[in-house]
Motif scaffolding. Structure first.
Motif, mmCIF file in Angstrom:
data_model
loop_
_atom_site.group_PDB
_atom_site.id
_atom_site.type_symbol
_atom_site.label_atom_id
_atom_site.label_comp_id
_atom_site.label_asym_id
_atom_site.label_seq_id
_atom_site.Cartn_x
_atom_site.Cartn_y
_atom_site.Cartn_z
ATOM 1 N N SER A 6 0.843 -1.196 0.000
ATOM 2 C CA SER A 6 0.000 0.000 0.000
ATOM 3 C C SER A 6 0.878 1.245 0.000
ATOM 4 O O SER A 6 1.808 1.372 0.798
ATOM 5 N N ILE A 7 0.561 2.160 -0.918
ATOM 6 C CA ILE A 7 1.284 3.422 -0.989
ATOM 7 C C ILE A 7 1.103 4.221 0.297
ATOM 8 O O ILE A 7 1.985 4.989 0.700
ATOM 9 N N SER A 315 2.652 1.163 -6.625
ATOM 10 C CA SER A 315 2.194 0.038 -5.800
ATOM 11 C C SER A 315 2.475 -1.293 -6.487
ATOM 12 O O SER A 315 2.944 -2.242 -5.857
#
Length: 536
Positions: A6-7, A315
């Motif tokens: 997850s960014i 991502s």
């Protein structure tokens, strides 16, 4: 199965660093700023009530009160801006490092197929900056807006719940307007991007056709082509800007109606002596603090949405599993019925031969026959081929990790790779320095006759070296690494006779290695000592 990265984890941590405390302090500073934004109304209330004679503060007390508030508020605001800038700088650095490490960990074939120098540079200097400025920064700032909204609504409800009604209705109308206009806004800017891309392509084409336009009187056609493409871009830009302006005017109308209603409610409550003049000033101040961000929320959302592709790409890259099988040693390389086609055209087919130590191989052929492509296939740079390449009579080349393969196999491209570093560092790279080995290789390639200072820094911009010197430095790097297999693409191309003679002699002296070269210029004496000759 690849684990999705997850960014959003970069708000507080990266692969190498945890900076959750910095995020916490930044959020805390935004909380204090939000409290200050709402408390401004209290300051104005005190000042106005003094003007109306409702309180008895001395003039000097008001000066000190106002000055202290302003000083504390702007110290906190500065601290908030500093912490946000520091957090964004940290996020920008961590994303850039993780991205670059992941890029460098890609299989060589994937990197050269999917990436280029320009796309890598643009992503780090352009897209990551855009991601930090228009996603991470705005999300943190939106948190502060949310805090101000909650505190403001609580304060207004304390004065009178009647003020909440127009504010909440205005916010609802703005959200509805955003939802209704979202699709049209996205389509407008999607078309604008497409037309902009087409225009750039036309402009680039004009630049490349400059000589053609003069030689064949082709200027008018190029101008007409530009005019047509520019009209499409310009008209779409006009429509997109006009649509945004219409939304801005609607927001302005909502703002005017909101404050008219708030003033009417304030007058009504004031007549009934339920609030005073100071309360009215406070109400207007708080209402402005609450509602102002909502009138620019469309631009904020548009900015956040502009980073969607970058977030998805990043991502996916960070989630990619590039693990392959590791091997200790490459004892043999068997090329079995390898064929390659490009754009439905067969370049070469059913090539078979084996590589092992003490073997010298020359791949020759006319320009375009696939010499470099075949070398790239053996070098694991190109995997879009049919047939197979078996390592140690056991594993397919495609399942072996680049890292373990390149410990044994080194590739020397036709264009020499020179670093802006000393001659010595260009040769040894990250290997331990062995003076005896280094001196032996330098003398073997006669670099000692060219350079008398191996601490001299090579400059890739001013180019303080010749092509022949660069090739020999690259070859010295291959030899210093003790590679068992050396692949050399056109090592003699564009060299004078002296440099070609040096390179040929040193290649022939490497009796314990397997060397594969591509060339269309080879002396008959050199060719007579080759073990395997492949004609394409």
């Amino acid at each position: 199965m690849e684990e999705k990265v997850s960014i959003n984890q970069y708000f507080f941590k990266s692969k190498h660093s945890n900076y959750g405390l910095l995020l916490f302090l930044t959020i805390l500073s935004f909380l204090l700023v939000s409290i200050g934004d709402i408390y401004q109304s209290r300051v104005f209330l005190v000042f106005m009530n003094r003007a109306l004679g409702i309180n008895n503060y001395e003039y000097w007390q008001l000066i000190i009160y106002g000055f202290l508030f302003a000083l504390i508020y702007y110290i906190i605001s500065f601290l908030s801006s500093y912490l946000l800038a520091k957090l964004m700088a940290k996020i920008r650095k961590e994303i850039s490092i993780d991205f670059l490490e992941k890029q460098l960990a890609l299989p060589t074939s994937s990197f050269y197929k999917e990436e280029s120098q320009s796309t890598l540079t643009n992503f780090i200097t352009g897209e990551i900056n855009n991601l930090v400025d228009n996603y991470f920064s705005l999300v943190v700032e939106l948190f502060g807006v949310g805090i101000s909204l909650i505190l403001g609504l609580v304060y207004l409800s304390y004065l009178s719940v009647f003020f909440l009604i127009p504010l909440i209705l205005t916010i609802i109308f703005i959200i509805i307007l955003l939802i209704v206009s979202k699709k049209n806004t996205e389509q407008n800017y999607k078309k604008l991007f497409s037309y902009n891309t087409s225009l750039i392509k036309v402009i680039n084409n004009i630049s490349s056709c400059f000589l053609l336009s003069n030689m064949f009187s082709y200027r008018k056609q190029l101008v007409n082509k530009f005019s047509s493409s520019f009209d499409n871009y310009n008209n779409q830009r006009r429509d997109a800007v006009l649509y945004d302006n219409i939304l801005a005017k609607i927001n302005g109308l909502l703002s005017l109606v909101l404050f008219l209603v708030i003033y009417l409610i304030a007058i009504f409550l004031s007549i009934q002596q339920r609030i005073n003049g100071g309360d009215i000033v406070a109400i207007i101040q708080v209402s402005s603090t609450i509602i102002s961000p909502f009138f620019v929320i469309a631009n904020v959302i548009k900015s956040i949405n502009s980073t969607k592709d970058t977030r998805t790409k990043l991502s996916n890259l960070l989630s990619k599993d590039n693990s392959r099988k590791n091997i200790e040693e490459v004892k043999s390389i068997s090329i079995n019925n390898v064929s390659f086609s490009y754009l439905n055209k067969t370049i070469f087919s059913n090539i078979s031969f084996s590589l092992k130590s003490q073997t010298l191989v020359v791949i020759s052929g006319a320009s375009g026959s696939g010499k470099t492509t075949l070398l790239n296939i053996i070098g694991k740079i190109n995997i879009d081929y049919s047939g197979n390449i078996i390592i140690n009579n056991e594993d397919d080349l495609k399942v072996i990790s680049d890292e373990s393969y390149y410990k044994n196999v080194k590739y020397m491209s036709q264009v020499p790779i020179i670093l802006d570093a000393t001659i010595k560092d260009n040769i040894i790279l990250n290997e331990e320095f062995d003076e005896e080995k280094f001196t032996s290789i330098i003398k073997l390639l006669k670099l000692d006759q060219t350079f008398n200072n191996y601490e001299m820094i090579l400059n890739t911009e001013k180019i303080n070296y010749s092509l022949g010197e660069a090739r020999r430095i690259n070859f010295a790097r291959m030899l210093y690494s003790n590679a068992k297999y050396i692949l050399m693409d056109e090592p003699f191309a564009s060299l004078d006779e002296e440099n070609r003679f040096i390179m040929e002699n040193v290649i022939l002296l490497q009796k314990d290695k397997c060397i594969v070269i591509t060339s269309h210029v080879v002396s008959s004496d050199f060719l007579s000592k080759v073990n395997i000759k492949i004609d394409l």
